[in-house]
Scaffold this motif. Structure first.
Motif, short mmCIF file in Angstrom:
data_model
loop_
_atom_site.label_atom_id
_atom_site.label_comp_id
_atom_site.label_asym_id
_atom_site.label_seq_id
_atom_site.Cartn_x
_atom_site.Cartn_y
_atom_site.Cartn_z
N CYS A 38 -2.36 -2.80 -3.62
CA CYS A 38 -3.15 -2.83 -2.38
C CYS A 38 -3.85 -4.17 -2.15
CB CYS A 38 -4.19 -1.71 -2.37
SG CYS A 38 -3.49 -0.06 -2.50
N THR A 95 -1.63 4.35 0.61
CA THR A 95 -3.07 4.17 0.45
C THR A 95 -3.65 3.74 1.79
OG1 THR A 95 -2.75 3.51 -1.85
CG2 THR A 95 -4.88 3.02 -0.86
N ILE A 127 0.85 -1.19 0.00
CA ILE A 127 0.00 0.00 0.00
C ILE A 127 0.89 1.25 0.00
CG2 ILE A 127 -1.89 -1.15 1.23
CD1 ILE A 127 -1.08 0.57 3.70
N PHE A 186 -6.58 -3.67 0.67
CA PHE A 186 -6.60 -2.31 1.22
C PHE A 186 -6.30 -2.32 2.72
CE2 PHE A 186 -8.89 -1.62 -2.74
CZ PHE A 186 -8.27 -0.47 -3.21
#
Length: 414
Positions: A77, A185, A67, A114
């Motif tokens: 991710c 992220t 990420i 994520f």
């Protein structure tokens, strides 16, 4: 083939400084170990060509959680939504700092989707058939298996501390805001923190001053509050035993050891954390929320729950955290660290989930630095980690206390 064989950062840095090896040779060793083990472990997403660097670490191979932007590679991710992502044009801010410290990125390590709960393909080298934890699974495994001596993670709930505990390595979660998250992220701006894995706390104490210029010095025996997490009712008997024995050993070695008595406070903070995380994640990841049917079930449920969380609920949770932060700051006027379990127990069997992050939620809500201490096992030989929590911004002191505790506790199997 032995899958669990961590690589000492301290020894590598000494070898680099004294000319017994070179950055190129260190990278070749890392790549050879990856070639030997990663078909079984699947810790890596993609590797990069060797890039020479300078700095205090002198050329240490580094794993980078996927990420975190690494120039020249896409940031996927762990999600099918990012399968066709274009390569990043610049490093994330934190990676720029690690390069300046002398670390050489070797490539991207696996993350859960994520950085939430849906497992990636990575396997635990310490306990075959058991989860490596998440979300920084690839980085924890890369260090535990000796593929690299240093790897980057991130933590929003328990994404660094829990994998370290399950895989039998050390980790540091930095104070929230210690470094910018530009190029990362994230899920929850008020909770996302940087992390790093190494074989031992002593290795982390080499990495930290290289990154920051702040020496991690061993201090006098610390004043310790022991947090049992009894109010959360999740800690398993082997972990309770490990915590009790560790506290006893630290006290015998000269530490002041007393119980952490405000269990209700930690229960309140633990409950506030997922409210904040869900609310912020739904607003941070709006594009993903719009296509929730294409996400893993855990991530879709998080974003949908956050979208349904009211501003009043969010502000109430934030107020609970602010109050808790003030109360914990007063505790740290009288004590140096909090010692507690890093996870409910050893890594659970199976690869369908990544384990329970509940024992990190309250501390992460407060944004405090945390060191996971390895070296403990249950009766079956499965790794058990303990966590040391320090005052905000006090990573140098925390690492000093962690090194002292690590030496006192070295070699114990409970």
């Amino acid at each position: 083939m032995k899958l669990t064989r961590p690589w000492s950062l301290r020894e590598l840095v000494q070898d680099l400084r004294q000319g017994r090896t070179t950055p190129e040779a260190a990278s070749r060793r890392a790549l050879a170990r990856i070639a030997e083990t990663d078909a079984d472990l699947r810790a890596w997403v993609e590797l990069v060509a060797f890039q020479p660097g300078t700095g205090v670490l002198g050329g240490v191979p580094l794993g980078v959680k996927d990420i975190i932007d690494l120039a020249g590679l896409p940031t996927r991710c762990g999600s099918a939504l990012r399968a066709e992502a274009t390569p990043a044009t610049a490093d994330a801010a934190i990676l720029t700092e690690w390069r300046a410290a002398g670390a050489i990125p070797l490539g991207k390590t696996v993350t859960t989707e994520f950085a939430f709960f849906a497992p990636g393909p990575t396997l635990n080298p310490a306990v075959p058939g058991h989860t490596p934890g998440g979300s920084s699974s690839g980085s924890a495994v890369a260090v535990a298996s000796g593929q690299v001596p240093l790897a980057l993670g991130s933590q929003t709930a328990g994404s660094v501390t829990r994998p370290a505990s399950y895989c039998g390595v050390a980790s540091l979660v930095m104070s929230h805001g210690r470094y910018p998250v530009t190029g990362v992220t994230g899920l929850s701006p008020s909770l996302d923190s940087h992390g790093v894995f190494a074989a031992t706390a002593a290795d982390l104490a080499i990495a930290w001053p290289a990154l920051t210029g702040e020496p991690a010095q061993e201090l006098r025996p610390p004043r310790v509050l022991v947090w049992s997490a009894a109010a959360l009712d999740v800690v398993e008997a082997p972990m309770r035993h490990a915590l009790t024995q560790a506290a006893k050993r630290l006290q015998e070695a000269g530490a002041i050891v007393e119980p952490f008595r405000d269990e209700r406070l930690m229960a309140e903070l633990t409950a506030a954390h997922p409210v904040v995380m869900a609310y912020e994640a739904a607003r941070e990841r709006t594009a993903e929320l719009a296509v929730a049917e294409r996400l893993s079930a855990p991530l879709a449920q998080l974003l949908q729950a956050g979208a349904g969380t009211s501003a009043d609920e969010y502000e109430t949770a934030r107020a609970t955290i602010a109050d808790g932060s003030a109360r914990l700051a007063e505790m740290f006027d009288a004590y140096d660290v909090v010692l507690g379990p890093a996870a409910p127990g050893a890594a659970p069997r199976g690869l369908e989930a990544t384990g329970n992050p509940v024992l990190s939620r309250g501390w992460q809500a407060l944004g405090l630095p945390v060191v996971a201490l390895p070296g403990f096992t249950d009766a079956a030989g499965l790794p058990l980690g303990l966590q040391l929590v320090g005052r905000h911004g006090g990573e140098d002191e925390l690492l000093g206390h962690a090194c002292w505790a690590e030496r006192v506790l070295a070699g114990d199997s409970w």
